[in-house]
Scaffold this active site. Structure first.
Site, PDB file in Angstrom:
ATOM      1  N   GLN A 100       0.768  -0.920  -0.005  1.00 16.52           N
ATOM      2  CA  GLN A 100      -0.050  -0.111  -0.039  1.00 16.52           C
ATOM      3  C   GLN A 100       0.881   1.238  -0.021  1.00 16.52           C
ATOM      4  O   GLN A 100       1.790   1.385   0.964  1.00 16.52           O
ATOM      5  CB  GLN A 100      -1.089   0.057   1.283  1.00 16.52           C
ATOM      6  CG  GLN A 100      -1.800   1.256   1.210  1.00 16.52           C
ATOM      7  CD  GLN A 100      -2.728   1.140   2.386  1.00 16.52           C
ATOM      8  OE1 GLN A 100      -2.185   1.395   3.689  1.00 16.52           O
ATOM      9  NE2 GLN A 100      -3.838   0.684   2.535  1.00 16.52           N
ATOM     10  N   TYR A 176      -5.893  10.484   4.069  1.00 19.73           N
ATOM     11  CA  TYR A 176      -4.516  10.805   3.600  1.00 19.73           C
ATOM     12  C   TYR A 176      -4.423  11.650   2.628  1.00 19.73           C
ATOM     13  O   TYR A 176      -5.465  12.254   1.832  1.00 19.73           O
ATOM     14  CB  TYR A 176      -4.013   9.350   3.238  1.00 19.73           C
ATOM     15  CG  TYR A 176      -3.879   8.809   4.390  1.00 19.73           C
ATOM     16  CD1 TYR A 176      -3.173   8.934   5.453  1.00 19.73           C
ATOM     17  CD2 TYR A 176      -4.462   7.411   4.572  1.00 19.73           C
ATOM     18  CE1 TYR A 176      -3.293   8.178   6.989  1.00 19.73           C
ATOM     19  CE2 TYR A 176      -4.502   6.621   5.617  1.00 19.73           C
ATOM     20  CZ  TYR A 176      -3.790   6.803   6.662  1.00 19.73           C
ATOM     21  OH  TYR A 176      -3.759   6.238   8.059  1.00 19.73           O
ATOM     22  N   ARG A 350      -9.831  -7.393  10.245  1.00 21.48           N
ATOM     23  CA  ARG A 350     -10.107  -8.095  11.620  1.00 21.48           C
ATOM     24  C   ARG A 350     -10.228  -9.676  11.780  1.00 21.48           C
ATOM     25  O   ARG A 350      -9.747 -10.146  12.595  1.00 21.48           O
ATOM     26  CB  ARG A 350     -11.053  -7.160  12.222  1.00 21.48           C
ATOM     27  CG  ARG A 350     -10.793  -5.642  12.475  1.00 21.48           C
ATOM     28  CD  ARG A 350     -11.858  -5.139  12.989  1.00 21.48           C
ATOM     29  NE  ARG A 350     -12.933  -4.921  12.307  1.00 21.48           N
ATOM     30  CZ  ARG A 350     -13.844  -3.927  11.998  1.00 21.48           C
ATOM     31  NH1 ARG A 350     -14.410  -3.528  13.118  1.00 21.48           N
ATOM     32  NH2 ARG A 350     -14.729  -3.821  11.035  1.00 21.48           N
TER      33      ARG A 350
END
Length: 407
Positions: A100, A176, A350
């Site tokens: 990423q 971001y 998760r």
């Protein structure tokens, strides 16, 4: 829209994945001093061994000023030997590895910046996201700075290829830098890069185009976007559909559909609230204060599986390119549901941190539902000495996180 089989291969540009399961980029906290650790290697090796087709290394900054924290990987010559250990380990398990690549822009907690007095963003002025870090102002990027950042994304992608990664995921979400262009809450420019959704998407599309030109024949080039920012001043779903169409036209191989913003709506990212107990494990003083502050203002959010499905379905209807669903998939039935919606892959975070073997267990029929409770304590465990781990599995050993991957 046709239904996709979760166990069938998926071709993304030059890359073919063995199935449709992707481990999402979830900040690992496993690069102390910016050096990828043995814990980071093992974390992603386990995801690959557990059956995921591709695992995504979170937040690889394209330059030192692009980090949000000091303990993050910068894609440069110093990190390559360590990242090569990681990609080799993932490949031995038969999976692909994605890096990423991103830049934090105005969202940064670095004690100092090397190249500018104030952090860069789409627009300048008061930096609301910097209140908790003491960075009260931000700088509107000039054309020259935009060219520099675009080329730095290219350099990061090239370094990722040199490190053995099969894909890069350009981060355009969660607050971001590139999402600061896409979001009307951040982007107040009056030139060709601000205004309506088409113009706000222009710089992220330029970054994608340059990365595709550099590595697109060798690697899958993925973009991560938000289907909802989770707050009233954010981009509308119609804006998101415009962005998706622009990225499709530019040639992106896959869009990962996420949501939520780190500061304005972190609960939207996870589809549930942070528990009070999670705050206490945070050792970073600024983040501990910020998390406590967020818990005071966040609405009550109860987790439900596939919590971004409705927004993502609208994006699915807007483009024909490959799309990956992200957001609360935790059961085989949920995976099959979004595959039936026409999504080409499912991205899980998760649930795989809780049980890295989950994909194999789904395939073998030994499990149909993840035991993850969405307690979100794994989210804040990234600030502990051991890095990100599932607290339901007990304490994690901090020792591997203190050793460089290539040591």
């Amino acid at each position: 829209m046709h239904a996709n089989a979760p166990w069938s291969p998926l071709t993304l540009g030059a890359l073919t994945l063995r199935n449709r399961f992707i481990k999402s980029a979830t900040n690992e906290g496993m690069a102390k001093g910016g050096v990828p650790s043995k814990a980071l290697v093992e974390h992603h090796r386990q995801m690959a061994a557990g059956g995921a087709a591709m695992t995504t290394v979170a937040y690889c900054a394209i330059e030192p000023d692009g980090r949000t924290f000091e303990d993050q990987v910068t894609l440069d010559a110093h990190s390559l030997p360590h990242l090569r250990v990681l990609t080799d380990a993932v490949h031995r398990e038969g999976a692909a590895a994605s890096a990423q690549i991103t830049h934090g822009g105005a969202f940064t907690f670095l004690p100092r910046l090397a190249n500018s007095k104030y952090p860069l963003s789409a627009s300048g002025g008061f930096n609301s996201v910097g209140v908790i870090s003491g960075r009260l102002f931000k700088t509107a990027m000039t054309r020259a700075q935009m060219d520099h950042i675009a080329e730095t994304f290219v350099r990061g992608a090239v370094h990722a290829r040199e490190a053995g990664f099969d894909a890069v995921e350009i981060h355009m979400g969660h607050g971001y830098l590139l999402s600061q262009y896409l979001s009307p809450a951040y982007n107040h420019r009056t030139d060709d890069y601000g205004g309506d959704a088409v113009r706000r998407a222009r710089f992220p599309v330029e970054v994608l185009t340059r990365v595709l030109d550099a590595v697109g024949s060798d690697m899958a080039v993925v973009c991560k976007i938000c289907v909802t920012e989770g707050h009233k001043k954010g981009a509308s779903i119609e804006d998101v559909m415009v962005t998706a169409r622009a990225l499709e036209a530019a040639g992106a191989h896959l869009l990962v559909l996420s949501g939520g913003m780190n500061v304005e709506a972190p609960w939207a990212i996870f589809g549930s609230n942070m528990p009070a107990s999670a705050v206490e494990v945070i050792q970073h003083p600024v983040m501990k204060f910020a998390t406590r502050l967020m818990r005071l203002v966040e609405p009550k959010v109860t987790f439900r599986e596939l919590y971004f499905r409705e927004h993502s379905q609208q994006v699915r209807g807007a483009v024909t390119m490959p799309l990956a669903y992200l957001g609360g998939a935790k059961s085989l039935a949920g995976v099959e549901q979004v595959m039936g919606d026409g999504f080409d892959a499912v991205v899980m975070g998760r649930a795989l941190i809780h049980e890295p073997q989950l994909v194999n267990q789904f395939r073998d029929g030994t499990t149909t539902v993840s035991g993850c409770t969405a307690c979100n304590q794994c989210v804040t465990s990234m600030y502990t000495a051991a890095g990100t781990h599932c607290v339901l599995r007990g304490a994690a050993d901090p020792a591997p996180n203190q050793r460089p991957a290539a040591a």
